[in-house]
Scaffold this motif. Structure first.
Motif, PDB file in Angstrom:
ATOM      1  N   SER A  52      17.480  27.448 -13.167  1.00  0.00           N
ATOM      2  CA  SER A  52      17.214  26.051 -13.508  1.00  0.00           C
ATOM      3  C   SER A  52      15.720  25.795 -13.319  1.00  0.00           C
ATOM      4  CB  SER A  52      18.028  25.092 -12.634  1.00  0.00           C
ATOM      5  OG  SER A  52      17.623  25.192 -11.298  1.00  0.00           O
ATOM      6  N   TYR A  53      15.225  24.812 -14.040  1.00  0.00           N
ATOM      7  CA  TYR A  53      13.833  24.411 -13.884  1.00  0.00           C
ATOM      8  C   TYR A  53      13.626  23.042 -14.514  1.00  0.00           C
ATOM      9  CZ  TYR A  53      13.097  25.844 -18.766  1.00  0.00           C
ATOM     10  OH  TYR A  53      13.171  25.969 -20.122  1.00  0.00           O
ATOM     11  N   ALA A  54      12.552  22.387 -14.145  1.00  0.00           N
ATOM     12  CA  ALA A  54      12.200  21.085 -14.705  1.00  0.00           C
ATOM     13  C   ALA A  54      11.092  21.285 -15.734  1.00  0.00           C
ATOM     14  CB  ALA A  54      11.744  20.135 -13.605  1.00  0.00           C
ATOM     15  N   VAL A  55      11.306  20.806 -16.945  1.00  0.00           N
ATOM     16  CA  VAL A  55      10.301  20.949 -18.008  1.00  0.00           C
ATOM     17  C   VAL A  55       8.980  20.324 -17.584  1.00  0.00           C
ATOM     18  CG1 VAL A  55       9.723  20.282 -20.384  1.00  0.00           C
ATOM     19  CG2 VAL A  55      12.023  21.102 -19.837  1.00  0.00           C
ATOM     20  N   LYS A  56       9.034  19.226 -16.851  1.00  0.00           N
ATOM     21  CA  LYS A  56       7.794  18.556 -16.421  1.00  0.00           C
ATOM     22  C   LYS A  56       6.931  19.437 -15.521  1.00  0.00           C
ATOM     23  CE  LYS A  56       9.771  16.071 -12.476  1.00  0.00           C
ATOM     24  NZ  LYS A  56       9.071  16.798 -11.446  1.00  0.00           N
ATOM     25  N   ASP A  57       7.532  20.488 -14.931  1.00  0.00           N
ATOM     26  CA  ASP A  57       6.791  21.386 -14.045  1.00  0.00           C
ATOM     27  C   ASP A  57       6.325  22.666 -14.736  1.00  0.00           C
ATOM     28  OD1 ASP A  57       7.198  19.599 -11.954  1.00  0.00           O
ATOM     29  OD2 ASP A  57       9.051  20.593 -11.318  1.00  0.00           O
ATOM     30  N   ALA A  58       6.504  22.770 -16.043  1.00  0.00           N
ATOM     31  CA  ALA A  58       6.136  23.977 -16.780  1.00  0.00           C
ATOM     32  C   ALA A  58       4.628  24.218 -16.714  1.00  0.00           C
ATOM     33  CB  ALA A  58       6.582  23.868 -18.236  1.00  0.00           C
ATOM     34  N   LEU A  59       4.233  25.462 -16.870  1.00  0.00           N
ATOM     35  CA  LEU A  59       2.825  25.850 -16.825  1.00  0.00           C
ATOM     36  C   LEU A  59       2.007  25.073 -17.856  1.00  0.00           C
ATOM     37  CD1 LEU A  59       0.723  27.757 -15.596  1.00  0.00           C
ATOM     38  CD2 LEU A  59       1.372  29.450 -17.311  1.00  0.00           C
ATOM     39  N   PHE A  60       2.548  24.933 -19.072  1.00  0.00           N
ATOM     40  CA  PHE A  60       1.906  24.150 -20.116  1.00  0.00           C
ATOM     41  C   PHE A  60       2.796  22.962 -20.429  1.00  0.00           C
ATOM     42  CE2 PHE A  60       0.583  28.542 -20.828  1.00  0.00           C
ATOM     43  CZ  PHE A  60      -0.791  28.390 -20.712  1.00  0.00           C
ATOM     44  N   GLY A  61       2.255  21.760 -20.331  1.00  0.00           N
ATOM     45  CA  GLY A  61       3.019  20.559 -20.608  1.00  0.00           C
ATOM     46  C   GLY A  61       3.396  20.477 -22.088  1.00  0.00           C
ATOM     47  N   VAL A  62       4.439  19.713 -22.374  1.00  0.00           N
ATOM     48  CA  VAL A  62       4.927  19.575 -23.744  1.00  0.00           C
ATOM     49  C   VAL A  62       3.832  19.042 -24.659  1.00  0.00           C
ATOM     50  CG1 VAL A  62       6.600  18.388 -25.222  1.00  0.00           C
ATOM     51  CG2 VAL A  62       7.313  19.273 -22.989  1.00  0.00           C
ATOM     52  N   ARG A  63       3.157  18.008 -24.246  1.00  0.00           N
ATOM     53  CA  ARG A  63       2.098  17.417 -25.093  1.00  0.00           C
ATOM     54  C   ARG A  63       0.964  18.415 -25.345  1.00  0.00           C
ATOM     55  NH1 ARG A  63       4.188  13.167 -22.169  1.00  0.00           N
ATOM     56  NH2 ARG A  63       4.832  11.389 -23.431  1.00  0.00           N
ATOM     57  N   GLN A  64       0.549  19.132 -24.301  1.00  0.00           N
ATOM     58  CA  GLN A  64      -0.513  20.135 -24.437  1.00  0.00           C
ATOM     59  C   GLN A  64      -0.071  21.251 -25.379  1.00  0.00           C
ATOM     60  OE1 GLN A  64      -1.402  22.232 -20.801  1.00  0.00           O
ATOM     61  NE2 GLN A  64      -3.139  23.331 -21.690  1.00  0.00           N
ATOM     62  N   PHE A  65       1.161  21.699 -25.235  1.00  0.00           N
ATOM     63  CA  PHE A  65       1.716  22.770 -26.062  1.00  0.00           C
ATOM     64  C   PHE A  65       1.708  22.366 -27.538  1.00  0.00           C
ATOM     65  CE2 PHE A  65       5.323  25.204 -27.784  1.00  0.00           C
ATOM     66  CZ  PHE A  65       5.080  26.462 -27.281  1.00  0.00           C
ATOM     67  N   ILE A  66       2.205  21.169 -27.836  1.00  0.00           N
ATOM     68  CA  ILE A  66       2.261  20.695 -29.223  1.00  0.00           C
ATOM     69  C   ILE A  66       0.850  20.486 -29.776  1.00  0.00           C
ATOM     70  CG2 ILE A  66       2.955  18.770 -30.705  1.00  0.00           C
ATOM     71  CD1 ILE A  66       5.455  18.522 -28.879  1.00  0.00           C
ATOM     72  N   SER A  67      -0.033  19.923 -28.974  1.00  0.00           N
ATOM     73  CA  SER A  67      -1.410  19.703 -29.419  1.00  0.00           C
ATOM     74  C   SER A  67      -2.086  21.015 -29.788  1.00  0.00           C
ATOM     75  CB  SER A  67      -2.201  19.000 -28.317  1.00  0.00           C
ATOM     76  OG  SER A  67      -3.554  18.887 -28.674  1.00  0.00           O
ATOM     77  N   ARG A  68      -1.914  22.012 -28.944  1.00  0.00           N
ATOM     78  CA  ARG A  68      -2.539  23.320 -29.203  1.00  0.00           C
ATOM     79  C   ARG A  68      -1.940  23.972 -30.448  1.00  0.00           C
ATOM     80  NH1 ARG A  68      -7.198  26.025 -27.810  1.00  0.00           N
ATOM     81  NH2 ARG A  68      -6.758  28.235 -27.772  1.00  0.00           N
ATOM     82  N   MET A  69      -0.614  23.948 -30.572  1.00  0.00           N
ATOM     83  CA  MET A  69       0.037  24.524 -31.752  1.00  0.00           C
ATOM     84  C   MET A  69      -0.461  23.880 -33.039  1.00  0.00           C
ATOM     85  SD  MET A  69       4.037  25.044 -30.829  1.00  0.00           S
ATOM     86  CE  MET A  69       4.381  25.686 -32.464  1.00  0.00           C
ATOM     87  N   SER A  70      -0.597  22.561 -33.023  1.00  0.00           N
ATOM     88  CA  SER A  70      -0.959  21.844 -34.247  1.00  0.00           C
ATOM     89  C   SER A  70      -2.388  22.134 -34.701  1.00  0.00           C
ATOM     90  CB  SER A  70      -0.750  20.340 -34.065  1.00  0.00           C
ATOM     91  OG  SER A  70      -1.671  19.815 -33.136  1.00  0.00           O
ATOM     92  N   GLN A  71      -3.183  22.803 -33.866  1.00  0.00           N
ATOM     93  CA  GLN A  71      -4.514  23.237 -34.288  1.00  0.00           C
ATOM     94  C   GLN A  71      -4.440  24.445 -35.224  1.00  0.00           C
ATOM     95  OE1 GLN A  71      -7.111  23.824 -30.899  1.00  0.00           O
ATOM     96  NE2 GLN A  71      -6.310  21.991 -29.915  1.00  0.00           N
ATOM     97  N   TYR A  72      -3.287  25.143 -35.203  1.00  0.00           N
ATOM     98  CA  TYR A  72      -3.158  26.389 -35.954  1.00  0.00           C
ATOM     99  C   TYR A  72      -2.069  26.374 -37.017  1.00  0.00           C
ATOM    100  CZ  TYR A  72      -6.110  27.950 -32.181  1.00  0.00           C
ATOM    101  OH  TYR A  72      -7.144  28.073 -31.286  1.00  0.00           O
ATOM    102  N   LEU A  73      -1.172  25.403 -36.971  1.00  0.00           N
ATOM    103  CA  LEU A  73      -0.107  25.326 -37.962  1.00  0.00           C
ATOM    104  C   LEU A  73       0.304  23.882 -38.158  1.00  0.00           C
ATOM    105  CD1 LEU A  73       2.898  24.954 -36.304  1.00  0.00           C
ATOM    106  CD2 LEU A  73       2.112  27.177 -35.531  1.00  0.00           C
ATOM    107  N   THR A  74       0.956  23.628 -39.264  1.00  0.00           N
ATOM    108  CA  THR A  74       1.399  22.283 -39.594  1.00  0.00           C
ATOM    109  C   THR A  74       2.795  22.054 -39.034  1.00  0.00           C
ATOM    110  OG1 THR A  74       0.116  22.376 -41.639  1.00  0.00           O
ATOM    111  CG2 THR A  74       1.815  20.675 -41.487  1.00  0.00           C
ATOM    112  N   LEU A  75       2.948  20.970 -38.308  1.00  0.00           N
ATOM    113  CA  LEU A  75       4.245  20.582 -37.774  1.00  0.00           C
ATOM    114  C   LEU A  75       4.780  19.399 -38.580  1.00  0.00           C
ATOM    115  CD1 LEU A  75       3.398  20.773 -33.972  1.00  0.00           C
ATOM    116  CD2 LEU A  75       4.778  22.395 -35.292  1.00  0.00           C
ATOM    117  N   TYR A  76       6.060  19.431 -38.860  1.00  0.00           N
ATOM    118  CA  TYR A  76       6.709  18.384 -39.647  1.00  0.00           C
ATOM    119  C   TYR A  76       7.847  17.759 -38.850  1.00  0.00           C
ATOM    120  CZ  TYR A  76       4.262  20.470 -43.599  1.00  0.00           C
ATOM    121  OH  TYR A  76       3.287  20.950 -44.439  1.00  0.00           O
TER     122      TYR A  76
END
Length: 116
Positions: A52-76
């Motif tokens: 078990s784990y809490a997503v809020k405690d992940a090494l990379f936060g959800v917002r940071q992860f999505i922001s970084r991904m969107s620099q390299y690919l298009t999200l829909y």
């Protein structure tokens, strides 16, 4: 379920080890409108071992992860993203049953079957 084949990841490329047919099981429903930074705490088991784990405690936060991904690919709208799991994971074996549960969403349960 974010499935990975660690041997392939180390020997070839990350994309092959994470994006092979049957490696991204999800459904039968997709829940929208949740804020994973607040409430998502996946838990589950594989071959009888619990995690078990809490997503809020992940090494990379959800917002940071999505922001970084969107620099390299298009999200829909409707795209599904897998962020991995917390900590080291065991390799799945033929015959294992993998379960993942997220409170307020439900349980996804899949058998591991090696293709012959």
């Amino acid at each position: 379920m974010d499935v990975s084949e660690r041997t392939w990841q180390r020997a070839t490329t990350l994309w092959r080890g994470k994006n092979t047919d049957t490696f991204k099981a999800h459904g039968p429903l997709v829940v929208t409108g949740l804020d994973p930074t607040i409430s998502a705490s996946p838990s589950g088991s594989m071959a009888g071992k619990m995690f078990s784990y809490a997503v809020k405690d992940a090494l990379f936060g959800v917002r940071q992860f999505i922001s970084r991904m969107s620099q390299y690919l298009t999200l829909y709208p409707g795209d599904v993203l897998w962020m991995g799991t917390d900590g080291a994971t065991e390799n799945m074996k033929d015959g294992d049953v993998v379960e993942v549960e997220i409170t307020d969403i439900g349980v996804l349960r899949n058998p591991v079957v090696r293709e012959r």
